[in-house]
Design a protein around this motif. Structure first.
Motif, mmCIF file in Angstrom:
data_model
loop_
_atom_site.group_PDB
_atom_site.id
_atom_site.type_symbol
_atom_site.label_atom_id
_atom_site.label_comp_id
_atom_site.label_asym_id
_atom_site.label_seq_id
_atom_site.Cartn_x
_atom_site.Cartn_y
_atom_site.Cartn_z
ATOM 1 N N TRP A 146 43.797 1.877 -15.131
ATOM 2 C CA TRP A 146 43.204 2.542 -16.290
ATOM 3 C C TRP A 146 43.858 2.106 -17.593
ATOM 4 O O TRP A 146 45.068 1.829 -17.629
ATOM 5 N N PRO A 147 43.088 2.086 -18.684
ATOM 6 C CA PRO A 147 43.683 1.795 -19.985
ATOM 7 C C PRO A 147 44.490 2.990 -20.488
ATOM 8 O O PRO A 147 44.497 4.056 -19.866
ATOM 9 N N ALA A 148 45.160 2.786 -21.608
ATOM 10 C CA ALA A 148 45.898 3.887 -22.228
ATOM 11 C C ALA A 148 44.922 4.981 -22.657
ATOM 12 O O ALA A 148 43.756 4.699 -22.965
ATOM 13 N N PRO A 149 45.371 6.225 -22.678
ATOM 14 C CA PRO A 149 44.494 7.320 -23.128
ATOM 15 C C PRO A 149 44.093 7.126 -24.593
ATOM 16 O O PRO A 149 44.776 6.418 -25.349
ATOM 17 N N TYR A 198 36.831 2.864 -26.462
ATOM 18 C CA TYR A 198 35.846 1.821 -26.756
ATOM 19 C C TYR A 198 34.589 2.419 -27.387
ATOM 20 O O TYR A 198 34.094 1.936 -28.421
ATOM 21 N N LEU A 199 34.061 3.469 -26.765
ATOM 22 C CA LEU A 199 32.817 4.065 -27.269
ATOM 23 C C LEU A 199 33.016 4.712 -28.631
ATOM 24 O O LEU A 199 32.125 4.643 -29.492
ATOM 25 N N ALA A 200 34.157 5.339 -28.845
ATOM 26 C CA ALA A 200 34.428 5.972 -30.140
ATOM 27 C C ALA A 200 34.512 4.922 -31.243
ATOM 28 O O ALA A 200 33.972 5.110 -32.341
ATOM 29 N N ARG A 201 35.198 3.816 -30.972
ATOM 30 C CA ARG A 201 35.304 2.745 -31.970
ATOM 31 C C ARG A 201 33.939 2.145 -32.265
ATOM 32 O O ARG A 201 33.592 1.887 -33.419
ATOM 33 N N ARG A 202 33.182 1.921 -31.237
ATOM 34 C CA ARG A 202 31.917 1.202 -31.383
ATOM 35 C C ARG A 202 30.844 2.039 -32.066
ATOM 36 O O ARG A 202 30.028 1.512 -32.834
ATOM 37 N N GLU A 209 32.915 -0.350 -17.639
ATOM 38 C CA GLU A 209 31.977 0.666 -17.167
ATOM 39 C C GLU A 209 31.285 1.348 -18.342
ATOM 40 O O GLU A 209 30.104 1.717 -18.242
ATOM 41 N N ALA A 210 32.011 1.537 -19.435
ATOM 42 C CA ALA A 210 31.389 2.131 -20.622
ATOM 43 C C ALA A 210 30.247 1.254 -21.127
ATOM 44 O O ALA A 210 29.200 1.755 -21.555
ATOM 45 N N LYS A 211 30.448 -0.065 -21.054
ATOM 46 C CA LYS A 211 29.408 -0.987 -21.519
ATOM 47 C C LYS A 211 28.240 -1.033 -20.551
ATOM 48 O O LYS A 211 27.076 -0.883 -20.951
ATOM 49 N N THR A 212 28.541 -1.278 -19.268
ATOM 50 C CA THR A 212 27.459 -1.528 -18.313
ATOM 51 C C THR A 212 26.768 -0.258 -17.839
ATOM 52 O O THR A 212 25.528 -0.223 -17.744
ATOM 53 N N LEU A 213 27.550 0.787 -17.537
ATOM 54 C CA LEU A 213 26.953 1.992 -16.960
ATOM 55 C C LEU A 213 26.531 3.000 -18.015
ATOM 56 O O LEU A 213 25.443 3.579 -17.923
#
Length: 328
Positions: A183-186, A153-157, A116-120
């Protein structure tokens, strides 16, 4: 023979005792729901879902996972611009907002997962002419996976910093109070903020207000939004539903948080109420209405101080109605 005045005296005492007896829990519930319904009118009806009876135990296990999957699977709405400096890039279930400043972007919540972070979020930003590489901060309003899911994901990218309250960082690093295998890990602990702290980025100041209830560390945010030459002040309520079971102190804390923010609304002239779930503030319908708006017409997101106050009162009444259902 007993004097008639003595009978009258006894009757008076009995009537006084009846008059001073507290009303039943069910009577209180009905009165609170009636007040919330009156406050809502037609405009704020979506918030009345909070007044429905909630289970006494927190949901968990496979049924929760399946429910979350169904919610994620809903067709997402199109991204949209709510104000000159505020954009919606969320799903049908969960909101993600982008606040544009003169020195970069602040993302408020990160949806359920990397996809969702990627697509939305990234995809939605691209459609709106925003560059995800300009994200400087990701504010997680509370420690549930539908809000922190895509943050790592967004923080790393993009090299963004992740912000949450001290209380919810502690919860996310320990035992999650609302967990799902979906859900992934926090995210790993990054910037911790407390009540009254501020984030200043370029021409924009965002203030953090601790509003415990939905979680112990829920953050509600206040910031300015622009509509041409007009400036408004928005409150984004950080956590809405009562999904924590029979926790009377939590429900009372929730009500106290609504009262606290009612004072902030008056002090700071807040005239826009936003949610991090689009169903509560009719985000999608308002974005559609905004596209049809006549030049100089009313802005659908600007309800005025009175409407913001009514929203908080509705949530407060519903929290007390739920408390009363539990017999407190």
């Amino acid at each position: 023979m007993t004097h008639p005045l003595r009978y009258l005296s006894v009757l008076t005492v009995l009537l006084s005792a009846c008059a001073s007896s507290p009303p039943s829990s069910e009577t209180m519930v009905q009165a609170r729901v009636a007040r919330a319904t009156q406050l809502a009118g037609d405009e704020l009806k979506p918030l009345l879902g909070l007044c429905r009876p909630q289970p006494a135990t927190r949901a968990s296990g496979p049924s929760v996972d399946e429910g979350i999957r169904r919610l994620i699977a809903q067709a997402p709405p199109a991204p949209g611009q709510a104000f000159d400096n505020l954009y919606f890039v969320g799903s049908a279930w969960v909101s993600a907002w982008v606040l544009k400043t003169s020195q970069g972007l602040i993302l408020i919540d990160a949806l359920n997962n990397d996809e969702e972070a990627k697509t939305l979020i990234e995809g939605g930003m691209a459609k709106l002419g925003l560059d995800p590489r300009d994200i400087r901060y990701i504010v997680v309003t509370h420690g549930h996976g539908d809000h922190y899911g895509g943050a790592s994901y967004l923080a790393r990218r993009h090299g963004a910093r992740i912000v949450a309250s001290e209380e919810d960082w502690a919860m996310m690093a320990g035992t999650l109070e609302f967990a799902s295998t979906v859900w992934p890990a926090p995210p790993q602990r990054d910037i911790a903020v407390r009540d009254g702290d501020k984030l200043v980025l370029g021409d924009t100041t965002l203030s953090y207000h601790l509003t415990p209830g939905h979680t112990l560390g829920t953050l509600s945010l206040v910031f300015d939004v622009r509509d041409g030459t007009r400036q408004h002040r928005a409150l984004l309520w950080g956590g809405t539903a009562f999904n924590f079971g029979k926790d009377v102190p939590r429900l009372q804390a929730y009500h106290a948080s609504t009262e606290k923010m009612r004072r902030v609304v008056v002090e700071r002239n807040v005239d826009v109420m936003l949610s991090n779930h689009p169903g509560y503030d009719s985000t999608v319908a308002k974005l559609a209405e905004l596209k049809r708006r006549a030049v100089g017409g009313a802005h659908p997101f600007v309800g005025g101080i009175g409407a913001v106050d009514r929203s908080l009162r509705i949530m407060g009444e519903c929290s007390l109605a739920q408390r009363d259902r539990f017999g407190a």
